[in-house]
Design an enzyme around this catalytic site. Structure first.
Site, short mmCIF file in Angstrom:
data_model
loop_
_atom_site.label_atom_id
_atom_site.label_comp_id
_atom_site.label_asym_id
_atom_site.label_seq_id
_atom_site.Cartn_x
_atom_site.Cartn_y
_atom_site.Cartn_z
N HIS A 1 0.78 -1.31 0.05
CA HIS A 1 -0.16 0.05 0.09
C HIS A 1 0.93 1.27 0.11
O HIS A 1 1.94 1.33 0.55
CB HIS A 1 -1.14 0.02 1.26
CG HIS A 1 -0.49 0.11 2.54
ND1 HIS A 1 0.05 1.00 3.10
CD2 HIS A 1 -0.29 -1.07 3.44
CE1 HIS A 1 0.46 0.83 4.34
NE2 HIS A 1 0.23 -0.31 4.59
N ASP B 1 -0.18 4.55 1.03
CA ASP B 1 -0.61 5.56 2.33
C ASP B 1 0.21 5.25 3.46
O ASP B 1 0.52 4.24 3.58
CB ASP B 1 -2.14 5.49 2.26
CG ASP B 1 -2.72 4.27 2.75
OD1 ASP B 1 -2.28 3.24 2.40
OD2 ASP B 1 -3.64 4.06 3.57
N ASP C 1 6.17 0.81 7.76
CA ASP C 1 4.62 0.68 7.23
C ASP C 1 4.25 1.27 6.18
O ASP C 1 3.64 2.64 6.45
CB ASP C 1 3.72 0.84 8.45
CG ASP C 1 2.30 0.06 8.31
OD1 ASP C 1 2.12 -0.45 7.28
OD2 ASP C 1 1.37 0.80 9.09
N GLU D 1 -5.07 1.95 2.32
CA GLU D 1 -5.10 0.68 3.33
C GLU D 1 -5.49 1.08 4.59
O GLU D 1 -5.93 0.25 5.36
CB GLU D 1 -3.86 -0.22 3.00
CG GLU D 1 -3.74 -1.28 3.55
CD GLU D 1 -3.33 -1.25 5.31
OE1 GLU D 1 -3.45 -2.37 5.61
OE2 GLU D 1 -2.60 -0.37 5.39
N GLU D 2 -4.93 2.18 4.99
CA GLU D 2 -4.95 2.61 6.55
C GLU D 2 -6.32 2.72 6.97
O GLU D 2 -6.56 2.86 8.29
CB GLU D 2 -3.99 3.76 6.67
CG GLU D 2 -2.53 3.25 6.74
CD GLU D 2 -1.90 2.39 7.56
OE1 GLU D 2 -2.58 1.94 8.44
OE2 GLU D 2 -0.81 1.84 7.49
N GLU E 1 3.67 -6.39 4.16
CA GLU E 1 3.61 -5.68 5.48
C GLU E 1 4.69 -5.96 6.07
O GLU E 1 5.31 -7.01 5.96
CB GLU E 1 2.22 -5.89 5.96
CG GLU E 1 0.79 -5.57 5.28
CD GLU E 1 0.44 -4.21 5.68
OE1 GLU E 1 1.45 -3.60 6.63
OE2 GLU E 1 -0.37 -3.71 5.42
#
Length: 383
Positions: free
Chosen positions: A74, A76, A107, A140-141, A164
């Protein structure tokens, strides 16, 4: 060929790519960087509109056979929070003591950078047999907007790596997560005459006691590789004034699912607890299913071999949080694992960092795994 690619892998280069990513605080800026980067490498990268100015980047290296693997990361990051609490500005990458600091370092821009460096080397592979699709998804967050958009047309493929931060442990799955909101309705009255009203907080308190009993029962259901199911009351809001019997109360709950539980079963359990409360309403606010891939799967064994070749343990584990693997496997039906550099303990923290040594090892692992798979003939990996 894989030895030649490995010789071109560069700590300086992957650190540079991650620094460039950290300097871009929004997923749109990050997505534009990724698309331009891949297109310059000769890898076709397209932007997939997700609405509200957000988009995924989907890129492919074609193969000569129907076989295909996927990488998913991801774009974001969470907000930086109190900027004054950071030792150095969160979007100004800084190297200290073998670590690269910045929002998103762990992350999960570290993983994205490692994959981009691997991709620019993979672009030089002659006549790959198995294809590779890379998906860099937005949002995603918060709401998984990017993944949901990507899965509107489920992809074909044999295996997927979700990047991840797993500390380069080979995480075979994760628990699912659901969030619920239970709203209790009473009748307001003067607190001096509570018998003339119906106390919504009393109803909620009785419900919470039942939740505690259900949570204890879930904890006794052992035997799953994912651990046990969990149910936790995380928020309570009720009442308007100290001298009024409250007419409403809202309870929010977090539910973690193991692989043998379904969202429908979890909802039914809570509905049963609510049945004695007239007018109570239960609403699902989040739902992401669990994921679990068998360790004996050949692709898992091939990824373990790549980790060992890169100098890592190759140990299998379970991801402690929830991620998009469950959404992906459920909708696409493609086995997936979670593997990336960085620690989930660093995620969303002030002074977030990633170990540069681990970043390089991730790039090497991705390069080894995907190149061996892409060069494989007759379904057998090149080791």
């Amino acid at each position: 060929m894989t030895d030649e690619l490995q010789s071109r892998l560069s700590e300086q280069r992957v650190t540079e790519i991650l620094s460039d990513l950290i300097r871009r605080p929004t997923d749109a800026e990050t997505g534009n960087y990724i698309a331009d980067f891949l297109n310059r490498c000769g890898i076709s990268a397209e932007k997939q509109d997700c609405g509200d100015g957000r988009f995924n980047v989907v890129a492919s290296i074609p193969g000569s056979t129907p076989g295909r693997d996927l990488y998913i990361g991801h774009t974001d990051v969470v907000p930086a929070g109190d900027l004054s609490a950071w030792t150095t500005p969160p979007f100004s990458p800084a190297v200290r003591g073998g670590r690269l600091y910045g929002r998103g370092a762990a992350d999960m821009k570290g993983s994205v950078a490692a994959m981009l460096h691997a991709a620019e080397l993979l672009a030089a592979l002659p006549s790959p047999k198995r294809g590779l699709t890379m998906v860099f998804d937005a949002d995603e967050e918060c709401h998984n907007t990017g993944m949901k958009r990507f899965l509107q047309d489920p992809p074909s493929g044999d295996f997927a790596v979700i990047g991840e931060p797993s500390e380069l442990l080979l995480d075979l799955g994760h628990r699912g997560v659901m969030a619920f909101e239970a709203v209790f309705r009473g009748k307001s009255a003067h607190a001096a005459r509570p018998e003339t009203g119906v106390n919504a907080i009393d109803q909620a308190a009785a419900f919470c006691r039942k939740v505690r009993s259900l949570s204890a029962a879930l904890a006794r259901q052992t035997g799953s590789p994912l651990g046990t199911g969990l149910l936790t009351v995380t928020m309570i809001q009720g009442g308007a004034q100290v001298n009024m019997v409250p007419e409403s109360c809202t309870v929010r709950l977090d539910r973690r699912l193991i692989e043998r539980e379904t969202p429908e079963e979890a909802e039914a359990q809570l509905q049963a607890l609510l049945s004695p409360c007239p007018g109570a309403v239960l609403r699902i606010t989040t739902c992401c299913p669990p994921s679990l891939t068998p360790p004996e799967l050949p692709a898992v064994q091939a990824l373990k071999a790549a980790l060992l070749s890169a100098g890592e343990e190759g140990r299998c584990s379970i991801f402690p949080a929830t991620c998009e693997a469950g959404l992906f496997t459920q909708s696409a039906g493609i086995p997936s694992v979670i593997l990336g550099p960085g620690s989930i303990r660093q995620a969303h923290q002030t002074d977030e960092f990633i170990e540069i040594k681990e970043l390089v090892s991730a790039a090497r692992t991705y390069l080894l795994f995907f190149s061996r798979r892409m060069l494989a003939a007759d379904g057998k990996d090149v080791l």
